[in-house]
Motif scaffolding. Structure first.
Motif, PDB file in Angstrom:
ATOM      1  N   VAL A  26       0.793  -1.086   0.118  1.00 48.78           N
ATOM      2  CA  VAL A  26       0.038  -0.181   0.189  1.00 48.78           C
ATOM      3  C   VAL A  26       1.030   1.320  -0.080  1.00 48.78           C
ATOM      4  N   ILE A  27       1.720   1.372   0.629  1.00 52.29           N
ATOM      5  CA  ILE A  27       2.877   2.489   0.928  1.00 52.29           C
ATOM      6  C   ILE A  27       3.458   2.568  -0.389  1.00 52.29           C
ATOM      7  N   GLU A  29       2.296   1.644  -3.385  1.00 52.59           N
ATOM      8  CA  GLU A  29       1.412   2.254  -4.418  1.00 52.59           C
ATOM      9  C   GLU A  29       1.376   3.837  -4.181  1.00 52.59           C
ATOM     10  N   LYS A  30       1.137   4.126  -2.758  1.00 51.04           N
ATOM     11  CA  LYS A  30       0.951   5.516  -2.530  1.00 51.04           C
ATOM     12  C   LYS A  30       1.919   6.481  -2.894  1.00 51.04           C
ATOM     13  N   ASN A  33       1.902   7.093  -6.599  1.00 49.09           N
ATOM     14  CA  ASN A  33       0.971   7.867  -6.960  1.00 49.09           C
ATOM     15  C   ASN A  33       1.329   9.548  -6.785  1.00 49.09           C
ATOM     16  N   VAL A  34       2.104   9.577  -5.447  1.00 46.42           N
ATOM     17  CA  VAL A  34       2.577  10.987  -5.259  1.00 46.42           C
ATOM     18  C   VAL A  34       3.583  11.342  -6.269  1.00 46.42           C
ATOM     19  N   GLN A  37       2.017  12.542  -9.270  1.00 44.42           N
ATOM     20  CA  GLN A  37       1.201  13.821  -9.186  1.00 44.42           C
ATOM     21  C   GLN A  37       2.353  14.893  -9.014  1.00 44.42           C
TER      22      GLN A  37
END
Length: 54
Positions: A26-27, A29-30, A33-34, A37
């Motif tokens: 999960v970390i 993937e986050k 994404n960051v 962005q």
């Protein structure tokens, strides 16, 4: 006998490891994404700044 006792003792560790690995995914993937962005925001900003100087 020894094998089943060992499996019984290792099961909680295995469960904790699986939860840890799931949280780690999960970390990752986050962070991905960051990162995407930030790259997009940087590109948009540079395009705006570039247009200002033209």
């Amino acid at each position: 006998m020894f094998s089943s006792l060992l499996d019984e003792k290792l099961q909680p560790l295995n469960e904790r490891l699986e939860r840890f690995e799931g949280g780690q995914q999960v970390i990752i993937e986050k962070l991905d994404n960051v990162s995407k962005q930030v790259a997009s925001n940087t590109e948009n900003h540079l395009n705006k700044v570039g247009a200002f100087f033209l």
